[in-house]
Design a protein around this motif. Sequence first.
Motif, PDB file in Angstrom:
ATOM      1  N   VAL A  53     -21.472   4.489  16.970  1.00  0.00           N
ATOM      2  CA  VAL A  53     -20.161   5.228  16.871  1.00  0.00           C
ATOM      3  C   VAL A  53     -19.161   4.001  16.568  1.00  0.00           C
ATOM      4  CG1 VAL A  53     -18.450   6.196  18.190  1.00  0.00           C
ATOM      5  CG2 VAL A  53     -20.817   6.963  18.488  1.00  0.00           C
ATOM      6  N   THR A  54     -19.141   3.085  17.094  1.00  0.00           N
ATOM      7  CA  THR A  54     -18.218   2.029  17.020  1.00  0.00           C
ATOM      8  C   THR A  54     -18.247   1.400  15.669  1.00  0.00           C
ATOM      9  OG1 THR A  54     -18.273   1.134  19.461  1.00  0.00           O
ATOM     10  CG2 THR A  54     -17.120  -0.302  18.041  1.00  0.00           C
ATOM     11  N   LEU A  55     -19.362   1.049  15.281  1.00  0.00           N
ATOM     12  CA  LEU A  55     -19.626   0.586  13.727  1.00  0.00           C
ATOM     13  C   LEU A  55     -19.054   1.448  12.832  1.00  0.00           C
ATOM     14  CD1 LEU A  55     -23.027  -0.869  14.232  1.00  0.00           C
ATOM     15  CD2 LEU A  55     -21.259  -2.274  14.241  1.00  0.00           C
ATOM     16  N   GLY A  56     -19.389   2.741  12.843  1.00  0.00           N
ATOM     17  CA  GLY A  56     -19.104   3.589  12.094  1.00  0.00           C
ATOM     18  C   GLY A  56     -17.391   4.013  11.919  1.00  0.00           C
ATOM     19  N   ILE A  57     -16.791   3.984  13.100  1.00  0.00           N
ATOM     20  CA  ILE A  57     -15.386   4.322  13.037  1.00  0.00           C
ATOM     21  C   ILE A  57     -14.601   2.839  12.457  1.00  0.00           C
ATOM     22  CG2 ILE A  57     -13.256   4.273  14.498  1.00  0.00           C
ATOM     23  CD1 ILE A  57     -15.058   6.230  16.417  1.00  0.00           C
ATOM     24  N   VAL A  58     -15.083   1.553  12.950  1.00  0.00           N
ATOM     25  CA  VAL A  58     -14.577   0.338  12.436  1.00  0.00           C
ATOM     26  C   VAL A  58     -14.808   0.449  10.892  1.00  0.00           C
ATOM     27  CG1 VAL A  58     -14.684  -2.009  12.453  1.00  0.00           C
ATOM     28  CG2 VAL A  58     -14.642  -0.763  14.544  1.00  0.00           C
ATOM     29  N   ALA A  59     -15.833   0.507  10.319  1.00  0.00           N
ATOM     30  CA  ALA A  59     -16.280   0.525   9.033  1.00  0.00           C
ATOM     31  C   ALA A  59     -15.293   1.650   8.233  1.00  0.00           C
ATOM     32  CB  ALA A  59     -17.873   0.623   8.570  1.00  0.00           C
ATOM     33  N   GLY A  60     -15.328   2.663   8.910  1.00  0.00           N
ATOM     34  CA  GLY A  60     -14.598   3.881   8.095  1.00  0.00           C
ATOM     35  C   GLY A  60     -13.039   3.321   7.971  1.00  0.00           C
ATOM     36  N   LEU A  61     -12.496   3.134   8.938  1.00  0.00           N
ATOM     37  CA  LEU A  61     -11.078   2.783   9.024  1.00  0.00           C
ATOM     38  C   LEU A  61     -10.487   1.671   8.276  1.00  0.00           C
ATOM     39  CD1 LEU A  61      -9.874   3.619  12.603  1.00  0.00           C
ATOM     40  CD2 LEU A  61      -9.195   4.868  10.675  1.00  0.00           C
ATOM     41  N   VAL A  62     -11.288   0.576   8.352  1.00  0.00           N
ATOM     42  CA  VAL A  62     -10.903  -0.960   7.858  1.00  0.00           C
ATOM     43  C   VAL A  62     -11.397  -0.997   6.552  1.00  0.00           C
ATOM     44  CG1 VAL A  62     -11.243  -3.562   8.023  1.00  0.00           C
ATOM     45  CG2 VAL A  62     -10.899  -1.874  10.146  1.00  0.00           C
ATOM     46  N   LEU A  63     -12.645  -0.502   6.145  1.00  0.00           N
ATOM     47  CA  LEU A  63     -13.094  -0.593   4.669  1.00  0.00           C
ATOM     48  C   LEU A  63     -12.870   0.804   4.137  1.00  0.00           C
ATOM     49  CD1 LEU A  63     -16.501  -2.470   5.699  1.00  0.00           C
ATOM     50  CD2 LEU A  63     -14.551  -3.257   4.468  1.00  0.00           C
ATOM     51  N   GLY A  64     -13.335   1.844   4.558  1.00  0.00           N
ATOM     52  CA  GLY A  64     -13.253   3.255   4.016  1.00  0.00           C
ATOM     53  C   GLY A  64     -12.030   3.609   3.527  1.00  0.00           C
ATOM     54  N   LYS A  65     -10.868   3.334   4.411  1.00  0.00           N
ATOM     55  CA  LYS A  65      -9.570   3.764   3.959  1.00  0.00           C
ATOM     56  C   LYS A  65      -9.101   3.198   2.742  1.00  0.00           C
ATOM     57  CE  LYS A  65      -7.670   7.030   6.613  1.00  0.00           C
ATOM     58  NZ  LYS A  65      -6.961   8.078   6.174  1.00  0.00           N
ATOM     59  N   PRO A  66      -9.015   1.862   2.631  1.00  0.00           N
ATOM     60  CA  PRO A  66      -8.514   1.221   1.447  1.00  0.00           C
ATOM     61  C   PRO A  66      -9.440   1.532   0.283  1.00  0.00           C
ATOM     62  CG  PRO A  66      -9.559  -0.404   3.013  1.00  0.00           C
ATOM     63  CD  PRO A  66      -9.196   0.683   3.756  1.00  0.00           C
ATOM     64  N   ILE A  67     -10.961   1.524   0.439  1.00  0.00           N
ATOM     65  CA  ILE A  67     -11.624   1.755  -0.558  1.00  0.00           C
ATOM     66  C   ILE A  67     -11.241   3.045  -1.104  1.00  0.00           C
ATOM     67  CG2 ILE A  67     -13.941   2.260  -1.302  1.00  0.00           C
ATOM     68  CD1 ILE A  67     -15.079   0.082   0.672  1.00  0.00           C
ATOM     69  N   GLY A  68     -11.209   4.284  -0.227  1.00  0.00           N
ATOM     70  CA  GLY A  68     -10.807   5.689  -0.712  1.00  0.00           C
ATOM     71  C   GLY A  68      -9.620   5.930  -1.055  1.00  0.00           C
ATOM     72  N   ILE A  69      -8.541   5.183  -0.769  1.00  0.00           N
ATOM     73  CA  ILE A  69      -7.264   5.478  -1.072  1.00  0.00           C
ATOM     74  C   ILE A  69      -6.863   4.619  -2.589  1.00  0.00           C
ATOM     75  CG2 ILE A  69      -4.711   4.853  -0.799  1.00  0.00           C
ATOM     76  CD1 ILE A  69      -5.378   5.239   2.291  1.00  0.00           C
ATOM     77  N   VAL A  70      -7.439   3.273  -2.512  1.00  0.00           N
ATOM     78  CA  VAL A  70      -7.200   2.522  -4.040  1.00  0.00           C
ATOM     79  C   VAL A  70      -8.173   3.378  -5.023  1.00  0.00           C
ATOM     80  CG1 VAL A  70      -7.221   0.373  -5.094  1.00  0.00           C
ATOM     81  CG2 VAL A  70      -6.372   0.546  -2.684  1.00  0.00           C
ATOM     82  N   GLY A  71      -9.558   3.619  -4.599  1.00  0.00           N
ATOM     83  CA  GLY A  71     -10.138   4.187  -5.587  1.00  0.00           C
ATOM     84  C   GLY A  71      -9.917   5.484  -6.304  1.00  0.00           C
ATOM     85  N   ALA A  72      -9.242   6.268  -5.369  1.00  0.00           N
ATOM     86  CA  ALA A  72      -8.745   7.697  -5.659  1.00  0.00           C
ATOM     87  C   ALA A  72      -7.754   7.594  -6.622  1.00  0.00           C
ATOM     88  CB  ALA A  72      -8.753   8.677  -4.493  1.00  0.00           C
ATOM     89  N   THR A  73      -6.768   6.647  -6.221  1.00  0.00           N
ATOM     90  CA  THR A  73      -5.592   6.366  -6.792  1.00  0.00           C
ATOM     91  C   THR A  73      -5.813   6.004  -8.452  1.00  0.00           C
ATOM     92  OG1 THR A  73      -4.288   6.014  -4.856  1.00  0.00           O
ATOM     93  CG2 THR A  73      -3.294   5.352  -6.907  1.00  0.00           C
ATOM     94  N   TRP A  74      -6.772   4.961  -8.560  1.00  0.00           N
ATOM     95  CA  TRP A  74      -7.112   4.370  -9.806  1.00  0.00           C
ATOM     96  C   TRP A  74      -7.572   5.416 -10.680  1.00  0.00           C
ATOM     97  CZ3 TRP A  74     -11.850   3.925 -12.290  1.00  0.00           C
ATOM     98  CH2 TRP A  74     -11.897   3.192 -13.593  1.00  0.00           C
ATOM     99  N   ALA A  75      -8.860   6.361  -9.972  1.00  0.00           N
ATOM    100  CA  ALA A  75      -9.318   7.369 -10.750  1.00  0.00           C
ATOM    101  C   ALA A  75      -8.298   8.211 -11.407  1.00  0.00           C
ATOM    102  CB  ALA A  75     -10.325   7.923  -9.949  1.00  0.00           C
ATOM    103  N   ILE A  76      -7.695   8.740 -10.297  1.00  0.00           N
ATOM    104  CA  ILE A  76      -6.445   9.864 -10.995  1.00  0.00           C
ATOM    105  C   ILE A  76      -5.475   9.262 -11.792  1.00  0.00           C
ATOM    106  CG2 ILE A  76      -4.602   9.566  -9.054  1.00  0.00           C
ATOM    107  CD1 ILE A  76      -6.040  12.730 -10.751  1.00  0.00           C
ATOM    108  N   THR A  77      -5.098   7.860 -11.847  1.00  0.00           N
ATOM    109  CA  THR A  77      -4.259   7.401 -12.742  1.00  0.00           C
ATOM    110  C   THR A  77      -4.735   7.469 -14.244  1.00  0.00           C
ATOM    111  OG1 THR A  77      -4.521   5.168 -12.097  1.00  0.00           O
ATOM    112  CG2 THR A  77      -2.670   6.226 -11.148  1.00  0.00           C
ATOM    113  N   LYS A  78      -6.091   7.059 -14.102  1.00  0.00           N
ATOM    114  CA  LYS A  78      -7.057   7.067 -15.434  1.00  0.00           C
ATOM    115  C   LYS A  78      -7.170   8.462 -16.005  1.00  0.00           C
ATOM    116  CE  LYS A  78      -7.465   2.454 -15.482  1.00  0.00           C
ATOM    117  NZ  LYS A  78      -6.772   1.639 -16.420  1.00  0.00           N
ATOM    118  N   ILE A  79      -7.500   9.269 -15.359  1.00  0.00           N
ATOM    119  CA  ILE A  79      -7.752  10.619 -15.723  1.00  0.00           C
ATOM    120  C   ILE A  79      -6.684  11.280 -16.344  1.00  0.00           C
ATOM    121  CG2 ILE A  79      -8.357  12.985 -15.020  1.00  0.00           C
ATOM    122  CD1 ILE A  79     -10.371  11.558 -12.896  1.00  0.00           C
TER     123      ILE A  79
END
Length: 448
Positions: free
Chosen positions: A324-350
């Motif tokens: 539970v802890t590993l999933g939440i920490v990885a989700g917030l600390v890694l998943g949030k920036p990857i998701g936000i920046v990745g989605a932003t990059w993709a939509i600006t290219k599209i």
Amino acid sequence: MTHESPSPPSKSPTLGLGSYAEALRIGEILRKETVGGILLVAAAAIAIVWANSPFAESYFALRDHEFGYEPWHLELSLGAWAADGLLAVFFFLVGLELKREFVAGDLRRPSKAVVPVVAAVGGVAVPALIYAAVNATTPETTGGWAIPTATDIAFAVAVLAIIGSHLPSALRIFLLTLAVVDDLLAISIIAIFYTDEVHTNPLLWALVPLALYAFLAQKHRRFFGLHSWAAWAILLPLGAAVWALVHASGIHATVAGVLLGFAVPVIRSQASGGPTAGPGLSEIFEHRFRPISAGIAVPVFAFFSAGVAIGGVEGFTTALSAPVTLGIVAGLVLGKPIGIVGATWAITKITRTRLDPSYQWIDLVGIALLAGIGFTVSLLISELSFPHGSAEADYAKVAILTASVLAALLAGVLLRSRNRRYRMIEKLESIDADADGIPDVYEHDRDA
């Protein structure tokens, strides 16, 4: 950051400054949320210290003390009253803000809305997928997949105010816009995935006071004139009735706060007096309720929700190794920036759009790291995900606190260095203003 004048674009940047009036309004919200974020951190710190002190029993006894009216399913503990009751005030403001953004704010324009909306979706989806992957072999913990999807705007803004006083205002606007859409997604997740059973009778009865509330809110000047006390005397009891009936239906009561916020009018019509009739009901409610939310509701909720008995170094180490802890920490600390920046990059290219020239991608990474502070709503979802008092519930709280602090530190290191750069730039450059007092950069964005 380059300082040569870029070639004139065919259209204004999707992630631009927006209108000057919108920037002023968002700036005022950010100042209030900053104070709320400081109180939030203080309340959580007190709860953690108390819950791990020799007087811990008194903390848990206070949190679990029950009172209320059972026939309406309202005999709740103090912690539940804070989560279901006080937090409804916070989500009422979320409803007001969502409606304003999509009806009268910059997000009413699809060209302005598409990138922050897609970025928020990415910032929700990727953390959820990371949590699910980490907990794939432990089915009893998969129900917490939504915990790392939320962003705490008060906490994030408080950190940004401390470390980023010279950062471009477009970044601050992006953070708030992202958090607004994030809140909408969080409410949708709570309503859809964390409602075990719906009792239709109280839910149908809730439509009656909600409809009356919406009607009176739309026609408040006709019925109440300038006597705001009369509107409060009628609308507040109606709102309380909607909240109680939604709570009794089995849907989380904070959803009622959002529905009530949606029911408040944003744009004043000519029939109600037009722009010269003074502030509308949405502005009045936001002015009155935001200090209550930031200064009382959210800090009190944090106080009752953040307290967890860690059990010293050994207990903390055990908690950190739990899926539970590993999933939440990885989700917030890694998943949030990857998701936000990745989605932003993709939509600006599209869509072939571009970022505002006042900042760079590295600045957006810092804001995305800051979005990994998932405190208030994450704590709420954790309480809905796992049984009260279970080991998983405690692990989730430890994970949320750890991830939020880690995300704040990482974002602080990056954004502080960027802040020093922009401070140097401000010493060399100044923003000119016309006689109307509106900085040229906003007029350029508006006229582009």
